[in-house]
Design a protein around this motif. Structure first.
Motif, PDB file in Angstrom:
ATOM      1  N   LEU A 579     -40.639  29.649 -48.575  1.00  0.00           N
ATOM      2  CA  LEU A 579     -40.643  30.485 -49.773  1.00  0.00           C
ATOM      3  C   LEU A 579     -42.039  30.644 -50.359  1.00  0.00           C
ATOM      4  O   LEU A 579     -42.276  31.555 -51.155  1.00  0.00           O
ATOM      5  CB  LEU A 579     -39.700  29.884 -50.829  1.00  0.00           C
ATOM      6  CG  LEU A 579     -38.209  29.823 -50.449  1.00  0.00           C
ATOM      7  CD1 LEU A 579     -37.426  29.102 -51.531  1.00  0.00           C
ATOM      8  CD2 LEU A 579     -37.655  31.222 -50.229  1.00  0.00           C
ATOM      9  N   LYS A 580     -42.956  29.735 -49.975  1.00  0.00           N
ATOM     10  CA  LYS A 580     -44.318  29.788 -50.497  1.00  0.00           C
ATOM     11  C   LYS A 580     -45.299  29.626 -49.332  1.00  0.00           C
ATOM     12  O   LYS A 580     -45.722  28.510 -49.005  1.00  0.00           O
ATOM     13  CB  LYS A 580     -44.543  28.695 -51.542  1.00  0.00           C
ATOM     14  CG  LYS A 580     -45.806  28.912 -52.371  1.00  0.00           C
ATOM     15  CD  LYS A 580     -45.869  27.946 -53.533  1.00  0.00           C
ATOM     16  CE  LYS A 580     -47.105  28.227 -54.396  1.00  0.00           C
ATOM     17  NZ  LYS A 580     -47.211  27.297 -55.536  1.00  0.00           N
ATOM     18  N   PRO A 581     -45.670  30.727 -48.680  1.00  0.00           N
ATOM     19  CA  PRO A 581     -46.526  30.647 -47.481  1.00  0.00           C
ATOM     20  C   PRO A 581     -47.855  29.939 -47.703  1.00  0.00           C
ATOM     21  O   PRO A 581     -48.438  29.416 -46.753  1.00  0.00           O
ATOM     22  CB  PRO A 581     -46.746  32.122 -47.118  1.00  0.00           C
ATOM     23  CG  PRO A 581     -45.573  32.850 -47.705  1.00  0.00           C
ATOM     24  CD  PRO A 581     -45.238  32.110 -48.961  1.00  0.00           C
ATOM     25  N   SER A 582     -48.339  29.919 -48.949  1.00  0.00           N
ATOM     26  CA  SER A 582     -49.634  29.275 -49.212  1.00  0.00           C
ATOM     27  C   SER A 582     -49.596  27.770 -48.945  1.00  0.00           C
ATOM     28  O   SER A 582     -50.653  27.129 -48.820  1.00  0.00           O
ATOM     29  CB  SER A 582     -50.060  29.535 -50.661  1.00  0.00           C
ATOM     30  OG  SER A 582     -49.107  29.003 -51.569  1.00  0.00           O
ATOM     31  N   LEU A 583     -48.393  27.181 -48.853  1.00  0.00           N
ATOM     32  CA  LEU A 583     -48.283  25.749 -48.571  1.00  0.00           C
ATOM     33  C   LEU A 583     -48.599  25.426 -47.117  1.00  0.00           C
ATOM     34  O   LEU A 583     -48.868  24.278 -46.774  1.00  0.00           O
ATOM     35  CB  LEU A 583     -46.869  25.252 -48.907  1.00  0.00           C
ATOM     36  CG  LEU A 583     -46.459  25.277 -50.390  1.00  0.00           C
ATOM     37  CD1 LEU A 583     -45.002  24.863 -50.539  1.00  0.00           C
ATOM     38  CD2 LEU A 583     -47.350  24.333 -51.202  1.00  0.00           C
ATOM     39  N   TRP A 584     -48.533  26.454 -46.245  1.00  0.00           N
ATOM     40  CA  TRP A 584     -48.781  26.223 -44.827  1.00  0.00           C
ATOM     41  C   TRP A 584     -50.277  25.985 -44.569  1.00  0.00           C
ATOM     42  O   TRP A 584     -51.124  26.672 -45.098  1.00  0.00           O
ATOM     43  CB  TRP A 584     -48.327  27.430 -44.006  1.00  0.00           C
ATOM     44  CG  TRP A 584     -46.840  27.517 -43.839  1.00  0.00           C
ATOM     45  CD1 TRP A 584     -45.965  28.180 -44.636  1.00  0.00           C
ATOM     46  CD2 TRP A 584     -46.067  26.920 -42.803  1.00  0.00           C
ATOM     47  NE1 TRP A 584     -44.690  28.040 -44.164  1.00  0.00           N
ATOM     48  CE2 TRP A 584     -44.714  27.267 -43.024  1.00  0.00           C
ATOM     49  CE3 TRP A 584     -46.375  26.130 -41.696  1.00  0.00           C
ATOM     50  CZ2 TRP A 584     -43.681  26.856 -42.202  1.00  0.00           C
ATOM     51  CZ3 TRP A 584     -45.348  25.716 -40.868  1.00  0.00           C
ATOM     52  CH2 TRP A 584     -44.016  26.071 -41.119  1.00  0.00           C
ATOM     53  N   LYS A 585     -50.555  24.983 -43.743  1.00  0.00           N
ATOM     54  CA  LYS A 585     -51.913  24.694 -43.282  1.00  0.00           C
ATOM     55  C   LYS A 585     -51.894  24.583 -41.758  1.00  0.00           C
ATOM     56  O   LYS A 585     -50.827  24.471 -41.146  1.00  0.00           O
ATOM     57  CB  LYS A 585     -52.441  23.381 -43.890  1.00  0.00           C
ATOM     58  CG  LYS A 585     -52.369  23.320 -45.406  1.00  0.00           C
ATOM     59  CD  LYS A 585     -53.264  24.355 -46.066  1.00  0.00           C
ATOM     60  CE  LYS A 585     -53.178  24.267 -47.594  1.00  0.00           C
ATOM     61  NZ  LYS A 585     -53.935  25.342 -48.254  1.00  0.00           N
ATOM     62  N   LEU A 586     -53.066  24.607 -41.158  1.00  0.00           N
ATOM     63  CA  LEU A 586     -53.145  24.495 -39.702  1.00  0.00           C
ATOM     64  C   LEU A 586     -52.566  23.165 -39.223  1.00  0.00           C
ATOM     65  O   LEU A 586     -51.938  23.092 -38.162  1.00  0.00           O
ATOM     66  CB  LEU A 586     -54.608  24.637 -39.254  1.00  0.00           C
ATOM     67  CG  LEU A 586     -54.826  24.894 -37.759  1.00  0.00           C
ATOM     68  CD1 LEU A 586     -54.141  26.177 -37.319  1.00  0.00           C
ATOM     69  CD2 LEU A 586     -56.321  24.959 -37.461  1.00  0.00           C
ATOM     70  N   ASP A 587     -52.763  22.110 -40.023  1.00  0.00           N
ATOM     71  CA  ASP A 587     -52.201  20.802 -39.669  1.00  0.00           C
ATOM     72  C   ASP A 587     -50.685  20.864 -39.577  1.00  0.00           C
ATOM     73  O   ASP A 587     -50.079  20.296 -38.660  1.00  0.00           O
ATOM     74  CB  ASP A 587     -52.602  19.755 -40.714  1.00  0.00           C
ATOM     75  CG  ASP A 587     -54.050  19.325 -40.554  1.00  0.00           C
ATOM     76  OD1 ASP A 587     -54.600  19.583 -39.471  1.00  0.00           O
ATOM     77  OD2 ASP A 587     -54.612  18.761 -41.503  1.00  0.00           O
ATOM     78  N   THR A 588     -50.055  21.524 -40.547  1.00  0.00           N
ATOM     79  CA  THR A 588     -48.586  21.584 -40.558  1.00  0.00           C
ATOM     80  C   THR A 588     -48.061  22.389 -39.374  1.00  0.00           C
ATOM     81  O   THR A 588     -46.992  22.093 -38.849  1.00  0.00           O
ATOM     82  CB  THR A 588     -48.079  22.198 -41.874  1.00  0.00           C
ATOM     83  OG1 THR A 588     -48.662  23.491 -42.044  1.00  0.00           O
ATOM     84  CG2 THR A 588     -48.459  21.338 -43.056  1.00  0.00           C
ATOM     85  N   CYS A 589     -48.841  23.387 -38.938  1.00  0.00           N
ATOM     86  CA  CYS A 589     -48.400  24.198 -37.790  1.00  0.00           C
ATOM     87  C   CYS A 589     -48.267  23.341 -36.543  1.00  0.00           C
ATOM     88  O   CYS A 589     -47.250  23.406 -35.830  1.00  0.00           O
ATOM     89  CB  CYS A 589     -49.388  25.323 -37.531  1.00  0.00           C
ATOM     90  SG  CYS A 589     -49.454  26.555 -38.827  1.00  0.00           S
ATOM     91  N   SER A 590     -49.274  22.556 -36.251  1.00  0.00           N
ATOM     92  CA  SER A 590     -49.228  21.737 -35.039  1.00  0.00           C
ATOM     93  C   SER A 590     -48.108  20.698 -35.099  1.00  0.00           C
ATOM     94  O   SER A 590     -47.562  20.308 -34.069  1.00  0.00           O
ATOM     95  CB  SER A 590     -50.577  21.048 -34.822  1.00  0.00           C
ATOM     96  OG  SER A 590     -50.918  20.266 -35.963  1.00  0.00           O
ATOM     97  N   SER A 591     -47.742  20.272 -36.316  1.00  0.00           N
ATOM     98  CA  SER A 591     -46.670  19.277 -36.460  1.00  0.00           C
ATOM     99  C   SER A 591     -45.288  19.892 -36.276  1.00  0.00           C
ATOM    100  O   SER A 591     -44.381  19.252 -35.729  1.00  0.00           O
ATOM    101  CB  SER A 591     -46.744  18.614 -37.835  1.00  0.00           C
ATOM    102  OG  SER A 591     -47.951  17.920 -38.009  1.00  0.00           O
ATOM    103  N   ILE A 592     -45.122  21.127 -36.722  1.00  0.00           N
ATOM    104  CA  ILE A 592     -43.773  21.695 -36.817  1.00  0.00           C
ATOM    105  C   ILE A 592     -43.418  22.610 -35.660  1.00  0.00           C
ATOM    106  O   ILE A 592     -42.238  22.897 -35.420  1.00  0.00           O
ATOM    107  CB  ILE A 592     -43.605  22.446 -38.162  1.00  0.00           C
ATOM    108  CG1 ILE A 592     -42.132  22.466 -38.567  1.00  0.00           C
ATOM    109  CG2 ILE A 592     -44.175  23.839 -38.074  1.00  0.00           C
ATOM    110  CD1 ILE A 592     -41.524  21.108 -38.815  1.00  0.00           C
ATOM    111  N   LEU A 593     -44.404  23.112 -34.899  1.00  0.00           N
ATOM    112  CA  LEU A 593     -44.094  24.049 -33.813  1.00  0.00           C
ATOM    113  C   LEU A 593     -43.117  23.475 -32.774  1.00  0.00           C
ATOM    114  O   LEU A 593     -42.219  24.194 -32.318  1.00  0.00           O
ATOM    115  CB  LEU A 593     -45.383  24.519 -33.137  1.00  0.00           C
ATOM    116  CG  LEU A 593     -46.123  25.643 -33.886  1.00  0.00           C
ATOM    117  CD1 LEU A 593     -47.493  25.890 -33.269  1.00  0.00           C
ATOM    118  CD2 LEU A 593     -45.304  26.931 -33.875  1.00  0.00           C
ATOM    119  N   PRO A 594     -43.248  22.196 -32.376  1.00  0.00           N
ATOM    120  CA  PRO A 594     -42.240  21.660 -31.441  1.00  0.00           C
ATOM    121  C   PRO A 594     -40.831  21.673 -32.034  1.00  0.00           C
ATOM    122  O   PRO A 594     -39.851  21.888 -31.309  1.00  0.00           O
ATOM    123  CB  PRO A 594     -42.731  20.229 -31.183  1.00  0.00           C
ATOM    124  CG  PRO A 594     -44.196  20.267 -31.475  1.00  0.00           C
ATOM    125  CD  PRO A 594     -44.352  21.234 -32.595  1.00  0.00           C
TER     126      PRO A 594
END
Length: 689
Positions: A579-594
């Motif tokens: 709901l709030k895209p600004s919370l996303w960081k590059l670190d969170t991407c690598s953690s959640i993609l799997p």
């Protein structure tokens, strides 16, 4: 005090579960007012007889959700338009696919058969209108002029004109024989949802999201009237059969209008919700609406509705009734000249508004793809008795469904009706043997209060509904039943319901044992304790995640959710941060993609939806950064920050490559999320370069 059927103005006729997923469109047959076609996100078209609980036919062939359906004027054929832009026409008597038509580039929003049945018009979100020759499988003309989706199409009674209503707030009138636009009406201030021709006179009615109904003189091409008093979006308009008044359907309300001068004769409260279509039969108005998988039909007794005289109470000024003048249209306005032949294709002239430069305007043979589609399409007869009665009457000269002289009766307030297992459960999803309704000879009759049904809660991704019957002779009080349950009336004196023994395993002798209430409840509650344990564990896990969340560390929160090895927790967290895209960081991407890869392959619809939303956000926000970082030339000197970013981007790229294979496979499959995965496939296209 009980209200008798003689004093009822409106009542609910039936409720039914029409599809195994959400209903997306429906239409009533206007010739008989006894046929209903529904289209669903399950890509099916189901045919129903009004006031009968079972589906007559189920039509398959579309690979994407059905967005629009329409009967031919004789109700011999039905056409359905899909989300992909294709159309399919079925012959209902022969129970087979008749035509597959392709050419639109987006969702089909509107359809109408020519009054003489050989031509078909379609409107789409691609803003184009196409006129098809059903016999030759070809597009005759393409009409261009609207700037937004074409929401409704209607042929004039004489078959010479076509009216189109659009989201661009305009109504356009097209001359079919000349192949050009005659005029454009622009007085509406919002999307126009419906247009209807007067049955006899050169008069057109339109309804809009601007909460007005307008009437247009088709000789002078000017507006002659506009309604007042509508409190919601106008969803349906329908002229009375004799053309003396106009009915308007909006949310929970039916209004009756006159014109020249403008006046509202009556307003009737009908609990039909967002009504989708209207039809008139035997001086009764049939209104049909849909919500999720359910379809509801209501009846209004038009003999008890004011259709002439002064305006209704509340719109009268100074408490003085308005005298009714003689309608001008009956003497001054021209009537349609009806012929027995359709508009001739050879007479249609080429012009700039009708694009015939493409080969689709020529007679052609069907492509191999269309032939394959037609072979894969089918019309399954699910109720042979009703099918033979309606489409193959023994003494009928034509195959048009005959009109019945019997009106739909209003139920008495103090009467009882019978409950029957949902027909959709029998037709669309086979029930387990232990849930099948027993035969009439073995089942006691269940008598309950009116408009009440009990539904068995269904597990995710399944459609199993049934009626739970108490012991014979018991009456279920209204207060103990769910108020929002579906209502499925059926013929009186018909044994229905389930015995307690239906929920127990068969006895060793092979016969079903009849159990007491206590034994049945014990059997039903077997999984209750397990579910409580699961929900308790989930609640504890969410409490732990909330503690980490309070530290304002999104990556730590996601890592905590992932470490619990429970996808439901991951979904709960993702639904919040999406709901709030600004919370996303590059670190969170690598953690959640799997985790997203697991969500996209889940059997649960909500998990897939959450995974698609998260992946779309990652691609839109971080792909440019990942691409630029990986393609940038090596830096001079030591840059620890840049090196860390490069490693993270490299890890994300590798994970996205794995995900692209999953997305490609899902984009090729038929299902509700097919278009979503196709969009993701386009977003991931740069990964292949």
């Amino acid at each position: 005090m009980a209200q008798s059927s003689a004093t009822k103005v409106a009542w609910k006729l039936q409720d039914m579960v029409a599809h195994s997923s959400n209903v997306s469109s429906l239409v009533l047959g206007k010739s008989s007012s006894r046929l209903l076609a529904t289209g669903g996100e399950d890509c099916r078209v189901n045919i129903w007889a009004v006031n009968k609980p079972n589906c007559i036919m189920s039509l398959t062939g579309h690979n994407t959700p059905v967005e629009c359906v329409q009967f031919s004027s004789s109700e011999e054929q039905v056409v359905a338009g899909s989300q992909s832009g294709s159309l399919r026409v079925w012959d209902l008597e022969a129970a087979k696919i008749l035509r597959t038509l392709t050419g639109h580039k987006a969702n089909i929003c509107s359809l109408d058969f020519h009054p003489f049945g050989e031509y078909l018009a379609s409107g789409s979100m691609d803003t184009n209108i196409k006129l098809w020759d059903v016999r030759r499988k070809g597009c005759v003309f393409r009409y261009k002029g609207h700037t937004q989706a074409v929401r409704f199409l209607a042929f004039s009674p004489d078959g010479k004109w076509l009216a189109s209503a659009s989201d661009d707030s305009t109504i356009k009138l097209w001359d079919l024989t000349a192949g050009k636009m005659i005029t454009e009406f622009t007085s509406h201030t919002s999307s126009v949802s419906i247009v209807q021709f007067h049955p006899n006179e050169y008069l057109l009615a339109s309804g809009s999201a601007d909460r007005t109904i307008k009437l247009w003189d088709l000789e002078k091409f000017e507006m002659i009237g506009s309604s007042v008093g509508e409190t919601g979006v106008v969803r349906c308009v329908l002229f009375s059969p004799d053309g003396s008044c106009l009915y308007s359907g909006s949310e929970d309300t039916l209004r009756v209008y006159g014109w020249e001068p403008d006046r509202c004769f009556d307003a009737v409260h009908v609990a039909w919700g967002k009504v989708a279509d209207l039809a008139i039969c035997n001086n009764q108005m049939i209104g049909v609406s849909y919500s999720q998988m359910n379809v509801s039909l209501h009846v209004v007794d038009l003999s008890r509705v004011k259709k002439s005289g002064s305006v209704i109470q509340g719109l009268i000024q100074d408490d003085k009734p308005l005298a009714v003048p003689t309608p001008k249209g009956t003497t001054l306005r021209r009537n349609y000249e009806r012929t027995n032949t359709s508009c001739n294709r050879q007479k249609m002239k080429q012009n700039p508004d009708a694009d015939r430069r493409s080969p689709e305007g020529e007679r052609r043979s069907p492509s191999s793809e269309e032939e394959r589609d037609e072979k894969e399409s089918s019309a399954e007869i699910t109720n042979p008795d009703d099918y033979r009665e309606i489409f193959q009457p023994r003494n009928a000269i034509s195959r048009t469904p005959p009109k019945t002289n019997e009106p739909f009766p209003a139920p008495l307030e103090d009467d009882t009706i019978l409950l029957k297992p949902s027909p959709a459960a029998e037709i669309l999803t086979p029930m387990p043997d232990r849930l099948k309704a027993p035969t009439a000879s073995s089942t006691p009759v269940l008598r309950v209060e009116p408009t009440v049904v009990v539904a068995v809660p269904r597990p995710p991704n399944s459609v199993v509904t049934a009626s739970l019957a108490p012991p014979s002779g018991h009456v279920v009080p209204t207060s103990k039943l769910k108020p929002n349950s579906a209502v499925i009336p059926s013929t009186r004196n018909e044994p229905v319901g389930l015995n307690a023994g239906d929920f127990l395993p068969p006895a060793q002798s092979g016969k079903t044992s009849v159990a007491s209430d206590e034994e049945a409840l014990v059997q039903i509650r077997k999984g209750h304790d397990t579910m409580c344990v699961m929900l308790t564990s989930r609640h504890k896990n969410l409490d732990m995640v909330r503690i980490v969340w309070a530290r304002n560390n999104i990556k730590a929160t996601l890592d905590s959710a992932v470490s619990m090895n429970d996808l439901s927790i991951v979904v709960d967290v993702l639904n919040i941060i999406n709901l709030k895209p600004s919370l996303w960081k590059l670190d969170t991407c690598s953690s959640i993609l799997p985790q997203i890869e697991e969500l996209l392959q889940s059997k649960y619809e909500s998990y897939v939806q959450t995974g698609c939303t998260s992946l779309r956000l990652i691609l839109k926000r971080f792909w440019p950064l990942i691409s630029d970082t990986l393609t940038a030339p090596p830096s001079v000197g030591v840059d620890i920050t840049r090196e860390e970013r490069h490693q993270k981007c490299k890890a994300c790229y590798k994970q996205l490559k794995n995900l692209s294979n999953v997305v490609k496979l899902r984009a090729e499959q038929v299902g509700r999320h097919g278009s979503t995965f196709k969009e993701l496939q386009l977003l991931m296209a740069p990964l292949d370069y």
